[in-house]
Write a protein that holds these residues in place. Structure first.
Motif, PDB file in Angstrom:
ATOM      1  N   GLY A 144      21.158  25.238  37.251  1.00  0.00           N
ATOM      2  CA  GLY A 144      22.343  24.611  37.813  1.00  0.00           C
ATOM      3  C   GLY A 144      23.132  23.838  36.778  1.00  0.00           C
ATOM      4  N   MET A 145      22.441  23.150  35.860  1.00  0.00           N
ATOM      5  CA  MET A 145      23.113  22.400  34.804  1.00  0.00           C
ATOM      6  C   MET A 145      23.844  23.344  33.855  1.00  0.00           C
ATOM      7  SD  MET A 145      20.115  19.622  34.018  1.00  0.00           S
ATOM      8  CE  MET A 145      20.943  18.872  32.604  1.00  0.00           C
ATOM      9  N   ARG A 146      23.235  24.471  33.536  1.00  0.00           N
ATOM     10  CA  ARG A 146      23.887  25.436  32.640  1.00  0.00           C
ATOM     11  C   ARG A 146      25.150  26.001  33.283  1.00  0.00           C
ATOM     12  NH1 ARG A 146      20.909  27.586  28.249  1.00  0.00           N
ATOM     13  NH2 ARG A 146      22.107  29.512  28.385  1.00  0.00           N
ATOM     14  N   PRO A 167      29.308  33.279  40.472  1.00  0.00           N
ATOM     15  CA  PRO A 167      28.999  32.010  39.801  1.00  0.00           C
ATOM     16  C   PRO A 167      27.686  31.368  40.197  1.00  0.00           C
ATOM     17  CG  PRO A 167      30.608  31.651  41.529  1.00  0.00           C
ATOM     18  CD  PRO A 167      30.428  33.146  41.419  1.00  0.00           C
ATOM     19  N   THR A 168      27.117  31.721  41.357  1.00  0.00           N
ATOM     20  CA  THR A 168      25.894  31.044  41.807  1.00  0.00           C
ATOM     21  C   THR A 168      24.684  31.965  41.845  1.00  0.00           C
ATOM     22  OG1 THR A 168      26.390  31.459  44.149  1.00  0.00           O
ATOM     23  CG2 THR A 168      27.261  29.434  43.191  1.00  0.00           C
ATOM     24  N   THR A 169      24.797  33.140  41.232  1.00  0.00           N
ATOM     25  CA  THR A 169      23.650  34.055  41.192  1.00  0.00           C
ATOM     26  C   THR A 169      22.466  33.384  40.506  1.00  0.00           C
ATOM     27  OG1 THR A 169      25.061  36.014  41.136  1.00  0.00           O
ATOM     28  CG2 THR A 169      22.810  36.276  40.327  1.00  0.00           C
ATOM     29  N   SER A 175      21.691  23.653  44.119  1.00  0.00           N
ATOM     30  CA  SER A 175      22.624  23.864  43.011  1.00  0.00           C
ATOM     31  C   SER A 175      23.813  24.700  43.458  1.00  0.00           C
ATOM     32  CB  SER A 175      21.902  24.559  41.845  1.00  0.00           C
ATOM     33  OG  SER A 175      20.890  23.738  41.311  1.00  0.00           O
ATOM     34  N   ARG A 176      23.565  25.650  44.361  1.00  0.00           N
ATOM     35  CA  ARG A 176      24.658  26.481  44.870  1.00  0.00           C
ATOM     36  C   ARG A 176      25.659  25.621  45.630  1.00  0.00           C
ATOM     37  NH1 ARG A 176      22.428  31.348  47.871  1.00  0.00           N
ATOM     38  NH2 ARG A 176      22.101  32.000  45.725  1.00  0.00           N
ATOM     39  N   GLN A 181      31.006  22.540  45.992  1.00  0.00           N
ATOM     40  CA  GLN A 181      31.823  21.330  46.025  1.00  0.00           C
ATOM     41  C   GLN A 181      32.726  21.247  44.809  1.00  0.00           C
ATOM     42  OE1 GLN A 181      32.114  19.204  48.680  1.00  0.00           O
ATOM     43  NE2 GLN A 181      33.879  18.581  47.440  1.00  0.00           N
ATOM     44  N   ILE A 182      32.205  21.668  43.665  1.00  0.00           N
ATOM     45  CA  ILE A 182      33.028  21.686  42.453  1.00  0.00           C
ATOM     46  C   ILE A 182      34.224  22.609  42.640  1.00  0.00           C
ATOM     47  CG2 ILE A 182      33.061  22.497  40.045  1.00  0.00           C
ATOM     48  CD1 ILE A 182      30.126  21.462  39.863  1.00  0.00           C
ATOM     49  N   ILE A 183      33.997  23.773  43.245  1.00  0.00           N
ATOM     50  CA  ILE A 183      35.084  24.726  43.484  1.00  0.00           C
ATOM     51  C   ILE A 183      36.116  24.120  44.426  1.00  0.00           C
ATOM     52  CG2 ILE A 183      35.645  26.976  44.503  1.00  0.00           C
ATOM     53  CD1 ILE A 183      32.881  27.942  43.459  1.00  0.00           C
TER      54      ILE A 183
END
Length: 321
Positions: A144-146, A167-169, A175-176, A181-183
């Motif tokens: 998730g950090m990467r 993006p979340t594979t 983390s997903r 939320q970032i999106i």
């Protein structure tokens, strides 16, 4: 008064791409409104990544036209590249560099200058909750950090449109949701997001509009609610306070009654027009339900109906049982 048509961040007409005899894209048309999340769904091999590569100028279409933020991708690729960011399926993070060094590398590539690049890096490290890990090699970061660092690197140049390709594979559920939320925050700031994913819950949660791609063709487009209404199985559930009202409603509307729950299930797509008609018929008969709810098929049902295949979401659920 003429209605104002929102500007398009992406337009594509008749995109074709083939490798030898293998047709990857077979006449794709798209329009993505600025300041929204547009999600492209499709099984593996449907052509999602190929569309992203064409729109981001990494490869050329064999025929058709595409524009990104008002720039033709074929004739003005430099202008397109200056205005977009791309985060692919696989992280572009250099594991030997620290988080801050990765960001400063991107600052140099964007010619931001040392002072401006340092300020921008500090902002992004703070925004993506990476301040404590900024001085550590990226190889020590969690998945998730990467991904957060990868997206922060994409944002160094201040793009107005971002392509997020799967993006979340591989991320865990927490983390997903952090990435979701970032999106949302990016779109709230006016950024347009073009999201490709196999996770239907992701599209359902984030997308203002969805297109389903299968065998190189767009087989459906619309909001999540519009796509769900295309699949049989939707119904309206009415609950009553007594058996007399339930029996009266059954005579008027038909459907399937549940005597124990004092509920009536009436087939319907949940659209405004059909709901208005249903309520009018009840009102004309002086029947007043205590509760009304609309049940539509899940987006996974839509995916299966349109492509004949289960989604990654469904596969993940089965594997966890």
């Amino acid at each position: 008064m003429a209605q104002h048509t929102p500007p398009a961040a992406i337009t594509a007409t008749g995109l074709h791409k083939a490798y030898g005899d293998h047709v990857v894209l077979d006449g794709v048309d798209l329009r993505v409104q600025a300041g929204t999340v547009f999600s492209l769904l499709g099984p593996n091999g449907a052509g999602k990544t190929t569309i992203v590569k064409i729109l981001s100028t990494l490869i050329s279409a064999d025929s058709g036209r595409a524009g990104v933020l008002g720039h033709d991708v074929a004739t003005r690729p430099e202008a397109v590249r200056a205005a977009i960011g791309v985060t692919g399926q696989y992280s572009a993070v250099d594991g030997l560099l620290t988080g801050r060094e990765n960001l400063m590398l991107m600052a140099r590539l964007h010619r931001l200058g040392r002072a401006r690049g340092r300020r921008r890096a500090d902002e992004l490290l703070e925004h993506f909750d990476l301040v404590d890990a900024a001085g550590k090699p990226a190889s020590t970061y969690s998945g998730g950090m990467r991904r957060r660092l990868d997206l922060a690197m994409t944002l160094m140049g201040g793009p107005r449109l971002i392509f997020l390709d799967e993006p979340t594979t591989g991320l865990d559920p927490r983390s997903r949701r952090d990435m979701w939320q970032i999106i949302r925050d990016l779109v709230a700031d006016g950024v347009t997001v073009f999201l490709t994913t196999q996770y239907l819950e992701e599209a359902d949660q984030l997308a203002d509009r969805i297109a389903v791609l299968d065998h190189g063709r767009i087989v459906a487009q619309g909001t999540a609610a519009e796509l769900k209404r295309r699949v049989p199985g939707g119904h309206v559930r009415l609950r009553f306070t007594g058996t007399e009202a339930l029996e009266s409603a059954t005579r008027v509307l038909g459907g399937e009654a549940d005597d124990d729950a004092l509920a009536l299930r009436v087939p319907g797509n949940g659209g405004v027009a059909s709901l208005r008609d249903l309520l009018k018929r009840l009102d004309d008969a002086s029947i007043h339900p205590e509760e009304l709810s609309v049940r539509t098929p899940a987006l996974d049902d839509v995916f299966l109906a349109l492509t004949g295949r289960r989604s990654a979401d469904d596969d993940t659920r089965k594997a966890s049982r």
